[in-house]
Motif scaffolding. Structure first.
Motif, PDB file in Angstrom:
ATOM      1  N   ASP A  87      37.796  23.033  25.047  1.00  0.00           N
ATOM      2  CA  ASP A  87      36.562  24.058  25.366  1.00  0.00           C
ATOM      3  C   ASP A  87      36.166  24.552  24.099  1.00  0.00           C
ATOM      4  O   ASP A  87      34.988  24.811  23.556  1.00  0.00           O
ATOM      5  N   ILE A  88      37.094  25.368  23.421  1.00  0.00           N
ATOM      6  CA  ILE A  88      36.893  26.099  22.318  1.00  0.00           C
ATOM      7  C   ILE A  88      36.359  24.998  21.246  1.00  0.00           C
ATOM      8  O   ILE A  88      35.386  25.536  20.493  1.00  0.00           O
ATOM      9  N   TYR A  89      37.122  23.896  20.968  1.00  0.00           N
ATOM     10  CA  TYR A  89      36.489  22.927  19.934  1.00  0.00           C
ATOM     11  C   TYR A  89      35.019  22.224  20.425  1.00  0.00           C
ATOM     12  O   TYR A  89      34.505  21.936  19.368  1.00  0.00           O
ATOM     13  N   LEU A  90      34.836  22.120  21.689  1.00  0.00           N
ATOM     14  CA  LEU A  90      33.499  21.602  21.918  1.00  0.00           C
ATOM     15  C   LEU A  90      32.491  22.771  21.514  1.00  0.00           C
ATOM     16  O   LEU A  90      31.668  22.380  21.000  1.00  0.00           O
ATOM     17  N   ALA A  91      32.872  24.047  21.695  1.00  0.00           N
ATOM     18  CA  ALA A  91      31.781  25.155  21.104  1.00  0.00           C
ATOM     19  C   ALA A  91      31.784  25.150  19.849  1.00  0.00           C
ATOM     20  O   ALA A  91      30.773  25.381  19.093  1.00  0.00           O
ATOM     21  N   ARG A  92      33.169  25.002  19.015  1.00  0.00           N
ATOM     22  CA  ARG A  92      32.897  25.037  17.559  1.00  0.00           C
ATOM     23  C   ARG A  92      32.117  24.073  17.015  1.00  0.00           C
ATOM     24  O   ARG A  92      31.545  24.135  15.965  1.00  0.00           O
ATOM     25  N   VAL A  93      32.439  22.666  17.446  1.00  0.00           N
ATOM     26  CA  VAL A  93      31.532  21.462  17.093  1.00  0.00           C
ATOM     27  C   VAL A  93      29.807  22.011  16.884  1.00  0.00           C
ATOM     28  O   VAL A  93      29.116  21.536  16.253  1.00  0.00           O
ATOM     29  N   ALA A  94      29.583  22.240  18.336  1.00  0.00           N
ATOM     30  CA  ALA A  94      28.115  22.532  18.476  1.00  0.00           C
ATOM     31  C   ALA A  94      27.802  23.784  17.422  1.00  0.00           C
ATOM     32  O   ALA A  94      26.560  23.534  16.975  1.00  0.00           O
ATOM     33  N   LEU A  95      28.245  24.672  17.369  1.00  0.00           N
ATOM     34  CA  LEU A  95      28.017  25.747  16.404  1.00  0.00           C
ATOM     35  C   LEU A  95      28.003  25.544  15.104  1.00  0.00           C
ATOM     36  O   LEU A  95      27.020  25.812  14.273  1.00  0.00           O
ATOM     37  N   GLU A  96      28.977  24.940  14.673  1.00  0.00           N
ATOM     38  CA  GLU A  96      29.208  24.572  13.226  1.00  0.00           C
ATOM     39  C   GLU A  96      28.324  23.418  12.784  1.00  0.00           C
ATOM     40  O   GLU A  96      27.657  23.415  11.648  1.00  0.00           O
ATOM     41  N   THR A  97      28.043  22.616  13.747  1.00  0.00           N
ATOM     42  CA  THR A  97      27.025  21.400  13.249  1.00  0.00           C
ATOM     43  C   THR A  97      25.642  21.975  13.220  1.00  0.00           C
ATOM     44  O   THR A  97      25.034  21.579  12.304  1.00  0.00           O
ATOM     45  N   ALA A  98      25.451  23.031  13.847  1.00  0.00           N
ATOM     46  CA  ALA A  98      24.131  23.688  14.066  1.00  0.00           C
ATOM     47  C   ALA A  98      23.920  24.399  12.698  1.00  0.00           C
ATOM     48  O   ALA A  98      22.819  24.536  12.125  1.00  0.00           O
ATOM     49  N   ALA A  99      24.970  25.070  12.434  1.00  0.00           N
ATOM     50  CA  ALA A  99      25.184  25.821  11.056  1.00  0.00           C
ATOM     51  C   ALA A  99      24.923  24.977  10.030  1.00  0.00           C
ATOM     52  O   ALA A  99      24.081  25.053   8.937  1.00  0.00           O
ATOM     53  N   VAL A 100      25.483  23.752   9.753  1.00  0.00           N
ATOM     54  CA  VAL A 100      25.219  22.788   8.625  1.00  0.00           C
ATOM     55  C   VAL A 100      24.109  22.384   8.625  1.00  0.00           C
ATOM     56  O   VAL A 100      23.501  22.361   7.480  1.00  0.00           O
ATOM     57  N   ARG A 101      23.109  22.011   9.792  1.00  0.00           N
ATOM     58  CA  ARG A 101      22.019  21.568   9.672  1.00  0.00           C
ATOM     59  C   ARG A 101      20.920  22.591   9.239  1.00  0.00           C
ATOM     60  O   ARG A 101      20.042  22.228   8.547  1.00  0.00           O
ATOM     61  N   ARG A 102      21.243  23.749   9.684  1.00  0.00           N
ATOM     62  CA  ARG A 102      20.297  24.784   9.582  1.00  0.00           C
ATOM     63  C   ARG A 102      20.148  25.089   7.745  1.00  0.00           C
ATOM     64  O   ARG A 102      19.419  25.306   7.213  1.00  0.00           O
ATOM     65  N   ILE A 103      21.700  25.038   7.284  1.00  0.00           N
ATOM     66  CA  ILE A 103      22.001  25.145   6.017  1.00  0.00           C
ATOM     67  C   ILE A 103      21.261  24.318   5.040  1.00  0.00           C
ATOM     68  O   ILE A 103      20.379  24.620   3.996  1.00  0.00           O
ATOM     69  N   THR A 104      21.321  23.023   5.387  1.00  0.00           N
ATOM     70  CA  THR A 104      20.693  22.067   4.872  1.00  0.00           C
ATOM     71  C   THR A 104      19.247  21.757   4.670  1.00  0.00           C
ATOM     72  O   THR A 104      18.507  21.280   4.052  1.00  0.00           O
ATOM     73  N   GLU A 105      18.822  22.379   5.932  1.00  0.00           N
ATOM     74  CA  GLU A 105      17.238  22.031   6.094  1.00  0.00           C
ATOM     75  C   GLU A 105      16.473  23.325   5.785  1.00  0.00           C
ATOM     76  O   GLU A 105      15.357  23.517   5.473  1.00  0.00           O
ATOM     77  N   THR A 106      17.283  24.480   5.067  1.00  0.00           N
ATOM     78  CA  THR A 106      16.382  25.739   4.854  1.00  0.00           C
ATOM     79  C   THR A 106      16.914  26.259   3.413  1.00  0.00           C
ATOM     80  O   THR A 106      16.818  27.328   3.248  1.00  0.00           O
ATOM     81  N   SER A 107      17.113  25.289   2.466  1.00  0.00           N
ATOM     82  CA  SER A 107      17.142  25.631   0.972  1.00  0.00           C
ATOM     83  C   SER A 107      18.361  26.484   0.826  1.00  0.00           C
ATOM     84  O   SER A 107      18.315  27.449  -0.068  1.00  0.00           O
ATOM     85  N   ARG A 108      19.500  26.515   1.847  1.00  0.00           N
ATOM     86  CA  ARG A 108      20.675  27.487   1.667  1.00  0.00           C
ATOM     87  C   ARG A 108      21.788  26.724   1.177  1.00  0.00           C
ATOM     88  O   ARG A 108      22.678  27.508   1.006  1.00  0.00           O
ATOM     89  N   ALA A 109      21.559  25.397   0.884  1.00  0.00           N
ATOM     90  CA  ALA A 109      22.739  24.505   0.409  1.00  0.00           C
ATOM     91  C   ALA A 109      23.553  25.067  -0.833  1.00  0.00           C
ATOM     92  O   ALA A 109      24.930  25.209  -0.758  1.00  0.00           O
ATOM     93  N   GLU A 110      22.927  25.311  -1.886  1.00  0.00           N
ATOM     94  CA  GLU A 110      23.548  25.814  -3.249  1.00  0.00           C
ATOM     95  C   GLU A 110      24.156  27.118  -2.777  1.00  0.00           C
ATOM     96  O   GLU A 110      25.192  27.453  -3.252  1.00  0.00           O
ATOM     97  N   LEU A 111      23.499  28.056  -2.283  1.00  0.00           N
ATOM     98  CA  LEU A 111      24.255  29.265  -2.146  1.00  0.00           C
ATOM     99  C   LEU A 111      25.447  29.439  -1.118  1.00  0.00           C
ATOM    100  O   LEU A 111      26.475  30.137  -1.269  1.00  0.00           O
ATOM    101  N   ALA A 112      25.134  28.373  -0.209  1.00  0.00           N
ATOM    102  CA  ALA A 112      26.611  28.098   0.891  1.00  0.00           C
ATOM    103  C   ALA A 112      27.615  27.548   0.179  1.00  0.00           C
ATOM    104  O   ALA A 112      28.684  27.953   0.204  1.00  0.00           O
ATOM    105  N   TYR A 113      27.426  26.577  -0.861  1.00  0.00           N
ATOM    106  CA  TYR A 113      28.452  26.238  -1.491  1.00  0.00           C
ATOM    107  C   TYR A 113      29.228  27.136  -2.435  1.00  0.00           C
ATOM    108  O   TYR A 113      30.473  27.061  -2.653  1.00  0.00           O
ATOM    109  N   LYS A 114      28.313  28.012  -2.970  1.00  0.00           N
ATOM    110  CA  LYS A 114      28.719  29.041  -3.941  1.00  0.00           C
ATOM    111  C   LYS A 114      29.733  30.092  -3.327  1.00  0.00           C
ATOM    112  O   LYS A 114      30.834  30.636  -3.975  1.00  0.00           O
ATOM    113  N   VAL A 115      29.667  30.342  -2.057  1.00  0.00           N
ATOM    114  CA  VAL A 115      30.651  31.040  -1.207  1.00  0.00           C
ATOM    115  C   VAL A 115      31.849  30.333  -0.588  1.00  0.00           C
ATOM    116  O   VAL A 115      32.894  30.944  -0.305  1.00  0.00           O
ATOM    117  N   LEU A 116      31.515  28.961  -0.317  1.00  0.00           N
ATOM    118  CA  LEU A 116      32.705  28.059   0.309  1.00  0.00           C
ATOM    119  C   LEU A 116      33.649  27.560  -0.759  1.00  0.00           C
ATOM    120  O   LEU A 116      34.682  27.653  -0.500  1.00  0.00           O
TER     121      LEU A 116
END
Length: 231
Positions: A87-116
């Motif tokens: 259940d924990i990883y079911l939730a993590r997949v949903a939340l982190e997948t949503a985060a990845v898609r939002r980052i790449t769809e809202t011009s946040r990719a370069e900034l995200a890479y700089k902190v990761l």
């Protein structure tokens, strides 16, 4: 009269926060073991505070999932089951997948890479020196930073509870990190794919990463359960 030397009353909320952090740290470093019961009076005495802040701190940790309240029995450090892990990883997949898609769809990719990327570099150094605990800690930092980079307060708020429950698994995962030579490479690939706005590729690697973590955790839970039964 007030002044720089006048005594200052520390707010009760501050005591509750301090007590909560101490208990959280004890859970994370294994001083409080899964299944162990917490006694409100004993905690109050050990921290030198009244029972009120302790009660408030326990309630906060219960809400985070780091403690579990059982009616007519008390408050315990949770013992995770295989169903909990799923259940924990079911939730993590949903939340982190949503985060990845939002980052790449809202011009946040370069900034995200700089902190990761700095986190990945630290993980790499820790792996090379054999510091498994540091690798585990930075792994959690990576995923927390990933979600924060999406710029969604609600997504980040939901993730807070899930990552807290994941921290219950840290001691189990840490033992396995030495055998996972590809762990750091997976995180590097995820951050680079996010930089390149390759959401599907990043999600695929992220999902694989979670599948392997889940399998490792469930296998270790079975080993620990067998050890307990054997006495």
């Amino acid at each position: 009269m007030t002044g720089i030397n006048a005594p200052t009353r520390i707010p009760r909320a501050t005591y509750a926060s301090l007590v909560g952090e101490r208990i959280r740290s004890s859970i994370m470093d294994g001083r409080l073991r899964p299944g162990q019961q917490l006694n409100e009076s004993e905690l109050a005495a050990s921290f030198g505070v009244s029972r009120g802040p302790v009660r408030e701190a326990l309630q906060r940790l219960i809400q985070e999932g780091l403690l579990r309240s059982e009616p007519h029995r008390g408050v315990f450090v949770p013992v995770l089951s295989s169903a909990d892990v799923d259940d924990i990883y079911l939730a993590r997949v949903a939340l982190e997948t949503a985060a990845v898609r939002r980052i790449t769809e809202t011009s946040r990719a370069e900034l995200a890479y700089k902190v990761l990327d700095p986190i990945v570099r630290t993980m790499c150094d820790a792996r090379d020196t054999g510091d498994r605990t540091e690798v585990a800690d930075r792994d959690l930092d990576f995923h927390t930073t990933l979600v924060a980079a999406a710029g969604s307060p609600r997504l980040e708020r939901m993730f807070t509870t899930v990552i807290s429950e994941t921290r219950l698994c840290v001691s189990v995962l840490t033992a396995a990190y030495g055998a996972r030579d590809d762990l750091v490479d997976e995180h590097r690939t995820i951050s680079e794919m996010i930089r390149d706005e390759n959401a599907e590729g990043a999600v695929a690697v992220l999902t694989k990463h979670f599948v392997e973590a889940r399998v490792t955790l469930k296998r270790q839970l079975e080993v620990d359960s067998d050890r307990v039964r054997a006495g």
